[in-house]
Write a protein that holds these residues in place. Structure first.
Motif, PDB file in Angstrom:
ATOM      1  N   VAL A 179       3.969 -10.557  -4.248  1.00 54.85           N
ATOM      2  CA  VAL A 179       4.561  -9.108  -3.948  1.00 54.85           C
ATOM      3  C   VAL A 179       3.678  -8.123  -3.337  1.00 54.85           C
ATOM      4  CG1 VAL A 179       4.186  -8.160  -6.200  1.00 54.85           C
ATOM      5  CG2 VAL A 179       6.182  -7.423  -4.852  1.00 54.85           C
ATOM      6  N   SER A 180       4.163  -7.342  -2.361  1.00 57.73           N
ATOM      7  CA  SER A 180       3.264  -6.432  -1.532  1.00 57.73           C
ATOM      8  C   SER A 180       2.583  -5.330  -2.219  1.00 57.73           C
ATOM      9  CB  SER A 180       4.363  -5.999  -0.286  1.00 57.73           C
ATOM     10  OG  SER A 180       3.642  -5.007   0.218  1.00 57.73           O
ATOM     11  N   SER A 181       1.335  -5.263  -2.162  1.00 57.48           N
ATOM     12  CA  SER A 181       0.733  -4.028  -2.939  1.00 57.48           C
ATOM     13  C   SER A 181       1.226  -2.799  -2.372  1.00 57.48           C
ATOM     14  CB  SER A 181      -0.818  -4.350  -2.671  1.00 57.48           C
ATOM     15  OG  SER A 181      -1.382  -5.419  -3.130  1.00 57.48           O
ATOM     16  N   CYS A 182       1.586  -2.756  -1.150  1.00 65.55           N
ATOM     17  CA  CYS A 182       2.168  -1.650  -0.464  1.00 65.55           C
ATOM     18  C   CYS A 182       3.293  -1.098  -1.110  1.00 65.55           C
ATOM     19  CB  CYS A 182       2.084  -1.642   1.020  1.00 65.55           C
ATOM     20  SG  CYS A 182       2.670  -0.002   1.769  1.00 65.55           S
ATOM     21  N   TYR A 183       4.233  -2.067  -1.363  1.00 64.90           N
ATOM     22  CA  TYR A 183       5.496  -1.884  -1.860  1.00 64.90           C
ATOM     23  C   TYR A 183       5.458  -1.519  -3.254  1.00 64.90           C
ATOM     24  CZ  TYR A 183      10.296  -3.085  -3.799  1.00 64.90           C
ATOM     25  OH  TYR A 183      11.592  -3.132  -4.334  1.00 64.90           O
ATOM     26  N   LEU A 184       4.563  -1.990  -4.044  1.00 65.05           N
ATOM     27  CA  LEU A 184       4.326  -1.622  -5.556  1.00 65.05           C
ATOM     28  C   LEU A 184       3.886   0.017  -5.461  1.00 65.05           C
ATOM     29  CD1 LEU A 184       2.618  -4.907  -7.123  1.00 65.05           C
ATOM     30  CD2 LEU A 184       5.113  -3.901  -7.392  1.00 65.05           C
ATOM     31  N   GLU A 185       3.022  -0.007  -4.558  1.00 64.76           N
ATOM     32  CA  GLU A 185       2.281   1.361  -4.770  1.00 64.76           C
ATOM     33  C   GLU A 185       3.301   2.476  -4.302  1.00 64.76           C
ATOM     34  OE1 GLU A 185      -1.154   3.772  -1.904  1.00 64.76           O
ATOM     35  OE2 GLU A 185      -1.626   1.830  -2.897  1.00 64.76           O
ATOM     36  N   MET A 186       3.930   2.331  -3.259  1.00 61.69           N
ATOM     37  CA  MET A 186       5.302   3.213  -2.873  1.00 61.69           C
ATOM     38  C   MET A 186       6.188   3.561  -3.813  1.00 61.69           C
ATOM     39  SD  MET A 186       3.909   4.103  -0.048  1.00 61.69           S
ATOM     40  CE  MET A 186       4.877   5.435   0.736  1.00 61.69           C
ATOM     41  N   ARG A 187       6.498   2.298  -4.522  1.00 62.65           N
ATOM     42  CA  ARG A 187       7.575   2.519  -5.682  1.00 62.65           C
ATOM     43  C   ARG A 187       7.104   3.195  -6.828  1.00 62.65           C
ATOM     44  NH1 ARG A 187      12.983   1.578  -4.629  1.00 62.65           N
ATOM     45  NH2 ARG A 187      13.393  -0.251  -3.513  1.00 62.65           N
ATOM     46  N   ALA A 188       5.635   3.095  -6.946  1.00 57.75           N
ATOM     47  CA  ALA A 188       5.290   3.726  -8.078  1.00 57.75           C
ATOM     48  C   ALA A 188       4.991   5.177  -7.916  1.00 57.75           C
ATOM     49  CB  ALA A 188       3.612   3.113  -8.155  1.00 57.75           C
ATOM     50  N   ALA A 189       4.762   5.617  -6.668  1.00 53.63           N
ATOM     51  CA  ALA A 189       4.896   6.748  -6.274  1.00 53.63           C
ATOM     52  C   ALA A 189       6.165   7.665  -6.261  1.00 53.63           C
ATOM     53  CB  ALA A 189       4.174   7.058  -4.718  1.00 53.63           C
ATOM     54  N   LYS A 190       7.051   6.866  -5.705  1.00 55.04           N
ATOM     55  CA  LYS A 190       8.658   7.429  -6.047  1.00 55.04           C
ATOM     56  C   LYS A 190       9.012   7.502  -7.293  1.00 55.04           C
ATOM     57  CE  LYS A 190      13.264   6.525  -4.067  1.00 55.04           C
ATOM     58  NZ  LYS A 190      14.113   5.749  -3.336  1.00 55.04           N
ATOM     59  N   TYR A 191       8.594   6.621  -8.249  1.00 57.42           N
ATOM     60  CA  TYR A 191       9.079   6.615  -9.450  1.00 57.42           C
ATOM     61  C   TYR A 191       8.311   7.893 -10.247  1.00 57.42           C
ATOM     62  CZ  TYR A 191       9.476   5.504 -14.562  1.00 57.42           C
ATOM     63  OH  TYR A 191       9.722   5.453 -15.814  1.00 57.42           O
ATOM     64  N   ALA A 192       7.073   8.149  -9.932  1.00 60.88           N
ATOM     65  CA  ALA A 192       6.367   9.022 -10.762  1.00 60.88           C
ATOM     66  C   ALA A 192       6.735  10.366 -10.242  1.00 60.88           C
ATOM     67  CB  ALA A 192       4.849   9.157 -10.495  1.00 60.88           C
ATOM     68  N   SER A 193       7.346  10.523  -9.018  1.00 64.29           N
ATOM     69  CA  SER A 193       7.605  12.045  -8.269  1.00 64.29           C
ATOM     70  C   SER A 193       8.756  12.351  -9.061  1.00 64.29           C
ATOM     71  CB  SER A 193       7.585  12.093  -6.967  1.00 64.29           C
ATOM     72  OG  SER A 193       8.455  10.900  -6.408  1.00 64.29           O
ATOM     73  N   GLY A 194       9.737  11.286  -9.571  1.00 64.11           N
ATOM     74  CA  GLY A 194      10.909  11.442 -10.028  1.00 64.11           C
ATOM     75  C   GLY A 194      11.115  11.840 -11.425  1.00 64.11           C
ATOM     76  N   GLU A 195      10.092  11.490 -12.273  1.00 66.02           N
ATOM     77  CA  GLU A 195      10.137  11.498 -13.676  1.00 66.02           C
ATOM     78  C   GLU A 195       9.875  13.155 -14.119  1.00 66.02           C
ATOM     79  OE1 GLU A 195      10.985   9.134 -15.935  1.00 66.02           O
ATOM     80  OE2 GLU A 195      11.926   8.462 -13.931  1.00 66.02           O
ATOM     81  N   VAL A 196      10.653  13.517 -15.127  1.00 64.97           N
ATOM     82  CA  VAL A 196      10.306  14.908 -15.647  1.00 64.97           C
ATOM     83  C   VAL A 196       9.247  14.917 -16.814  1.00 64.97           C
ATOM     84  CG1 VAL A 196      11.433  16.782 -16.885  1.00 64.97           C
ATOM     85  CG2 VAL A 196      12.642  15.679 -15.153  1.00 64.97           C
ATOM     86  N   ALA A 197       9.546  13.913 -17.636  1.00 61.00           N
ATOM     87  CA  ALA A 197       8.567  13.750 -18.739  1.00 61.00           C
ATOM     88  C   ALA A 197       7.599  12.573 -18.144  1.00 61.00           C
ATOM     89  CB  ALA A 197       9.032  13.687 -20.146  1.00 61.00           C
TER      90      ALA A 197
END
Length: 277
Positions: A179-197
């Motif tokens: 799986v693409s490293s770039c994809y994992l990274e951008m998904r991680a950034a999007k996930y983290a930015s959307g979490e409250v806790a």
């Protein structure tokens, strides 16, 4: 003192964080690469990108990545890659130089100093056209804006985005997930930015479960500027990735449950299986 789940994960992140000098040897090849490509093809700009630039590289696995914006009319991606490969083969006849879309890979020092060179052409209105690994055509990319996006997302939860991205990439490399490293990274950034806790042992599970729920669906560029991010290059690699993701979600779920029950030893055992330790 008994090791906690969180201390184990933080030690794992630390273990796979490259030192400040780790990429120095690979970086020494930059001037030679630039000079040869400028002489044969014409270079507008050459800059670092990828996990090295973003601060999410993985010790022993990540390479130095450069985007090289070339002069002249834009040919087919295959021609561009072959032109860069042939120019660098001429410059480094004793080095393995090969195409691995979207880059040309130079395995200096028998792979200990690997450099990836992505041919690019300036796009009207900003950004760059780079080879698309999946379609074989050109795709529009804004790597400088992507770097800013990851850095901005990382300001939340004390650097959670980059920690999560590094763990996701550690899973990818240690478990040979195509799986693409770039994809994992951008998904991680999007996930983290959307979490409250934020609780890392829980959020690793939630992040992986989300990837499984969406079946590694292509991701819109979160900056709104470039092409979509694809997770895999072919149907066969998707099948393999989903299969390994199923296993990862199962292990992360067990680890999360043990963590919540304050059974750190069993939680760590599951995370060791997850990350191939």
């Amino acid at each position: 003192m008994t090791e906690t789940t969180l201390s184990y994960l933080n030690s794992l992140i630390s273990k796979y964080t490259p030192s400040s000098t780790y990429f120095d040897a690979a970086r020494t090849h930059r001037s030679g690469i630039h000079a040869r490509l400028d002489w044969q093809l014409g270079v507008r700009e050459m800059f670092e990108t990828g996990s090295l630039k973003h601060g999410t590289g993985v010790w022993l696995y990540s390479d130095v990545d450069y985007i090289v914006s070339l002069k002249g009319a834009r040919p087919t991606p295959t021609t561009a890659l072959n032109n860069v490969r042939d120019a660098l083969k001429d410059r480094y006849p004793n080095t393995t130089v090969r195409v691995s879309r979207p880059a040309v890979v130079c395995e200096f020092a028998k792979g200990d100093e690997t450099v990836e060179v992505v041919p690019a052409y300036d796009a009207v209105g900003g950004g760059y056209w780079i080879p698309d690994p999946k379609s074989g055509d050109w795709m529009k990319s804004h790597p400088k804006d992507h770097n800013s996006y990851v850095n901005d997302a990382n300001k939340k939860h004390s650097g959670a985005a980059k920690k999560l991205a590094r763990l996701a990439k550690t899973w990818k490399y240690k478990r040979s997930v195509p799986v693409s490293s770039c994809y994992l990274e951008m998904r991680a950034a999007k996930y983290a930015s959307g979490e409250v806790a934020w609780s890392l042992p829980i959020d690793i599970y939630q992040y992986l479960k989300n990837l499984r729920d969406i079946e590694l669906a292509a991701m819109n560029d979160p900056t709104g500027l470039g092409s979509r991010f694809n997770a895999y290059s072919s149907d066969s690699t998707k099948v393999d990735s989903i299969s390994k993701l199923d296993t990862a979600v199962s292990r992360a779920s067990k680890a999360k449950n043990y963590f919540q029950a304050e059974d750190h030893a069993l939680a760590i055992e599951q995370f060791k299986l997850l990350f191939g330790q």
